[in-house]
Design a protein around this motif. Structure first.
Motif, PDB file in Angstrom:
ATOM      1  N   MET A 145     -11.725  36.039 -19.910  1.00  0.00           N
ATOM      2  CA  MET A 145     -12.792  35.567 -20.650  1.00  0.00           C
ATOM      3  C   MET A 145     -12.907  36.430 -22.041  1.00  0.00           C
ATOM      4  O   MET A 145     -13.886  36.705 -22.513  1.00  0.00           O
ATOM      5  CB  MET A 145     -14.156  35.717 -19.861  1.00  0.00           C
ATOM      6  CG  MET A 145     -14.356  34.455 -18.984  1.00  0.00           C
ATOM      7  SD  MET A 145     -16.097  34.232 -18.719  1.00  0.00           S
ATOM      8  CE  MET A 145     -16.067  33.507 -17.199  1.00  0.00           C
ATOM      9  N   SER A 196     -12.510  37.012 -25.843  1.00  0.00           N
ATOM     10  CA  SER A 196     -12.612  35.955 -27.446  1.00  0.00           C
ATOM     11  C   SER A 196     -11.369  36.103 -28.111  1.00  0.00           C
ATOM     12  O   SER A 196     -11.165  37.209 -28.497  1.00  0.00           O
ATOM     13  CB  SER A 196     -13.834  36.193 -27.973  1.00  0.00           C
ATOM     14  OG  SER A 196     -13.720  35.901 -29.259  1.00  0.00           O
ATOM     15  N   LYS A 211     -10.546  35.079 -31.363  1.00  0.00           N
ATOM     16  CA  LYS A 211     -11.004  35.468 -32.566  1.00  0.00           C
ATOM     17  C   LYS A 211     -11.663  36.658 -32.838  1.00  0.00           C
ATOM     18  O   LYS A 211     -11.302  37.522 -33.730  1.00  0.00           O
ATOM     19  CB  LYS A 211     -12.097  34.414 -33.124  1.00  0.00           C
ATOM     20  CG  LYS A 211     -11.025  33.029 -33.348  1.00  0.00           C
ATOM     21  CD  LYS A 211     -12.307  31.847 -33.905  1.00  0.00           C
ATOM     22  CE  LYS A 211     -11.843  30.748 -33.179  1.00  0.00           C
ATOM     23  NZ  LYS A 211     -13.030  29.734 -32.920  1.00  0.00           N
ATOM     24  N   GLN A 212     -12.376  37.128 -31.839  1.00  0.00           N
ATOM     25  CA  GLN A 212     -13.085  38.367 -31.990  1.00  0.00           C
ATOM     26  C   GLN A 212     -12.411  39.711 -31.217  1.00  0.00           C
ATOM     27  O   GLN A 212     -12.323  40.695 -31.814  1.00  0.00           O
ATOM     28  CB  GLN A 212     -14.648  38.269 -31.420  1.00  0.00           C
ATOM     29  CG  GLN A 212     -15.338  39.448 -31.516  1.00  0.00           C
ATOM     30  CD  GLN A 212     -16.845  39.302 -30.924  1.00  0.00           C
ATOM     31  OE1 GLN A 212     -16.937  38.950 -29.857  1.00  0.00           O
ATOM     32  NE2 GLN A 212     -17.852  39.447 -31.917  1.00  0.00           N
ATOM     33  N   GLY A 213     -11.578  39.208 -30.137  1.00  0.00           N
ATOM     34  CA  GLY A 213     -10.851  40.093 -29.606  1.00  0.00           C
ATOM     35  C   GLY A 213     -11.784  41.196 -28.601  1.00  0.00           C
ATOM     36  O   GLY A 213     -10.890  42.139 -28.026  1.00  0.00           O
ATOM     37  N   TRP A 214     -12.803  41.178 -28.827  1.00  0.00           N
ATOM     38  CA  TRP A 214     -13.634  42.114 -27.945  1.00  0.00           C
ATOM     39  C   TRP A 214     -14.029  41.403 -26.577  1.00  0.00           C
ATOM     40  O   TRP A 214     -14.536  40.433 -26.388  1.00  0.00           O
ATOM     41  CB  TRP A 214     -15.003  42.365 -28.613  1.00  0.00           C
ATOM     42  CG  TRP A 214     -15.011  43.224 -29.820  1.00  0.00           C
ATOM     43  CD1 TRP A 214     -13.704  43.838 -30.271  1.00  0.00           C
ATOM     44  CD2 TRP A 214     -16.302  43.632 -30.476  1.00  0.00           C
ATOM     45  NE1 TRP A 214     -14.153  44.597 -31.282  1.00  0.00           N
ATOM     46  CE2 TRP A 214     -15.370  44.461 -31.594  1.00  0.00           C
ATOM     47  CE3 TRP A 214     -17.557  43.676 -30.564  1.00  0.00           C
ATOM     48  CZ2 TRP A 214     -16.333  45.334 -32.289  1.00  0.00           C
ATOM     49  CZ3 TRP A 214     -18.461  44.468 -31.403  1.00  0.00           C
ATOM     50  CH2 TRP A 214     -17.618  45.038 -32.309  1.00  0.00           C
ATOM     51  N   HIS A 267     -20.326  41.450 -25.585  1.00  0.00           N
ATOM     52  CA  HIS A 267     -19.164  41.855 -26.052  1.00  0.00           C
ATOM     53  C   HIS A 267     -19.034  43.468 -26.496  1.00  0.00           C
ATOM     54  O   HIS A 267     -19.864  43.750 -27.065  1.00  0.00           O
ATOM     55  CB  HIS A 267     -18.627  40.873 -27.146  1.00  0.00           C
ATOM     56  CG  HIS A 267     -18.372  39.484 -26.661  1.00  0.00           C
ATOM     57  ND1 HIS A 267     -17.164  39.249 -25.826  1.00  0.00           N
ATOM     58  CD2 HIS A 267     -19.171  38.667 -26.408  1.00  0.00           C
ATOM     59  CE1 HIS A 267     -17.298  37.875 -25.510  1.00  0.00           C
ATOM     60  NE2 HIS A 267     -18.648  37.558 -25.941  1.00  0.00           N
ATOM     61  N   ALA A 275     -15.718  46.509 -27.497  1.00  0.00           N
ATOM     62  CA  ALA A 275     -14.313  47.014 -27.889  1.00  0.00           C
ATOM     63  C   ALA A 275     -13.879  47.646 -26.601  1.00  0.00           C
ATOM     64  O   ALA A 275     -12.801  47.580 -26.107  1.00  0.00           O
ATOM     65  CB  ALA A 275     -14.001  47.510 -29.162  1.00  0.00           C
TER      66      ALA A 275
END
Lengths: 97, 325
Positions: free
Chosen positions: A1, A3, A5-8, A30, A32
């Motif tokens: 799960m 994301s 585009k965000q990567g977090w 979310h 990092a």
């Protein structure tokens, strides 16, 4: 799960409301990494003294049981009436039992 | 989250039956339960719109943080705007339990594919607007949101419980701000009345179009996502606000507003529904500005998100190396 585009990644947040209580799931966020997840969880879920301790865990690490709460997975817990104290007949005049 | 299907789910033909029975028993639907596509889509749309409203809702009042007249008001305003951000995040979190993706929702907001509440497209030219927003807009939000604490979708209902607890502070700080101004100079009282005049009708529009023009309402009520109709909630807001206005000493700008003994409610005039439609379609006083600012903040923050991701990856790699040594 996570994301793309965000990567977090997504974290689930558990808060202990006060000493003596269990940690309870309160939502997700979310972040990092683990450290950021903890500070975000503090800012998001404990702005008004809602907690004394926080757990965060990556959502993908949680294994979950069932599709539905009334699933056959839980059937074994429903058919053993002898697990409950009321299954046993004890005369009323036996004290403290 | 990964799901281990250790036991079999109910057979397909019984899924709808099981879902309907859960709703009928007034029990909650939880994230991994089977649900009809329409239910899921309606929820994602409503929760996302609600989340976007909270996030965009930071702007009208946020403009006053640097200009608040005292440190006390500034600190309160900061806390309030921070709460709005928090409310947005609780709601995005609820939307994600339905399979929505956070970054995708943000994209949909800033390219206009998803909406937010029309109320945040009105400007805040005076500090009295901060008070009136707390009183009217957060008051209307409370009317809308308290019943949503019993919404049939568990994560949404739980987010609403948290939000409602915090909205009460928002409404009270607004009303207290206005009471303080009403005790001030004639010019300050005029500012309050002017803000009331500008926000009253847009606040009534927050409840959405009238029931006979609200096509999705009936289905949402059948699913128990919504518990009361737009008109019922609007009436509740008017009845709640009239005595508060009297106590404050302001006039609500509606010549048709009067108590109806027979109905046990206030009668009131009809909002300008054409105006509501115009603002929803993007032609309100501040639509372009609100979205432009949200987009700018999102784009200007990209390097921070990327840097944090890079840092986390580096730390993770170091940790692995350390463990191997």
């Amino acid at each position: 799960m996570t994301s793309d585009k965000q990567g977090w990644p997504l974290y689930e947040v558990f808060v202990r409301g006060k000493r003596g209580l269990n940690h309870v799931h309160v939502g997700s966020l979310h972040a990092a990494d683990d450290a950021m997840a903890l500070t975000h969880a503090r800012d998001l879920y404990t702005r008004r003294n809602e907690g004394v301790s926080i757990w965060v865990v990556r959502s993908e690490y949680i294994a979950a049981s069932t599709r539905d709460e009334k699933d056959p997975f839980f059937a074994p817990s429903a058919d053993k009436v002898y697990r409950h104290p009321t299954f046993y007949d004890i005369p009323d005049d036996v004290p403290h039992i | 989250m990964t799901t281990t299907d250790a036991a079999e789910a109910p057979p397909p033909e019984r899924l709808q039956e099981h879902f309907d029975a859960t709703i009928a028993r007034d029990q909650r639907i939880e994230p991994r339960d089977w649900m009809p596509d329409g239910y899921r889509k309606t929820l994602v749309r409503q929760i996302a719109q609600h989340a976007h409203s909270e996030i965009i809702g930071m702007q009208p009042e946020g403009e006053w943080i640097t200009r608040a007249p005292s440190l006390r008001r500034k600190a309160i305003l900061f806390a309030k705007v921070q709460d709005e951000a928090g409310h947005g995040l609780y709601l995005y979190s609820a939307a994600e339990t339905l399979g929505a993706d956070r970054a995708d929702l943000t994209e949909r907001l800033i390219d206009g594919r998803q909406k937010y509440s029309s109320i945040f497209n009105y400007p805040t030219p005076s500090f009295a607007d901060v008070g009136v927003i707390g009183w009217f807009v957060d008051g209307a939000a409370i009317c809308n949101q308290v019943p949503l604490c019993r919404s049939s979708y568990g994560p949404y209902a739980r987010a609403m419980v948290r939000i409602c607890k915090e909205e009460s502070f928002h409404q009270r700080q607004g009303y207290e701000l206005l009471m303080t101004m009403m005790r001030g100079s004639a010019a300050q009282r005029e500012m309050v009345q002017d803000a009331v005049d500008r926000w009253w009708w847009p606040s009534l529009m927050m409840f959405g179009p009238p029931d006979d023009a609200s096509p999705n309402s009936a289905r949402s009520m059948a699913w128990k996502i919504k518990r009361h109709s737009n008109d019922e909630l609007r009436q509740r807001f008017v009845d709640m606000t009239v005595p508060q206005a009297a106590k404050l000493g302001v006039t609500l700008p509606d010549p048709e507003l009067r108590w109806n003994e027979e109905r046990g409610h206030h009668d009131f005039g009809t909002p300008d529904w054409d105006e509501l439609m115009r603002v929803i379609k993007g032609d309100g006083p501040c639509n372009a500005q609100r979205i432009q600012r949200r987009r700018a903040a999102h784009e200007a923050g990209a390097w921070v998100r990327e840097a944090a991701t890079a840092h986390a990856a580096k730390q993770a790699a170091r940790g692995k190396k350390g463990a191997a040594a």
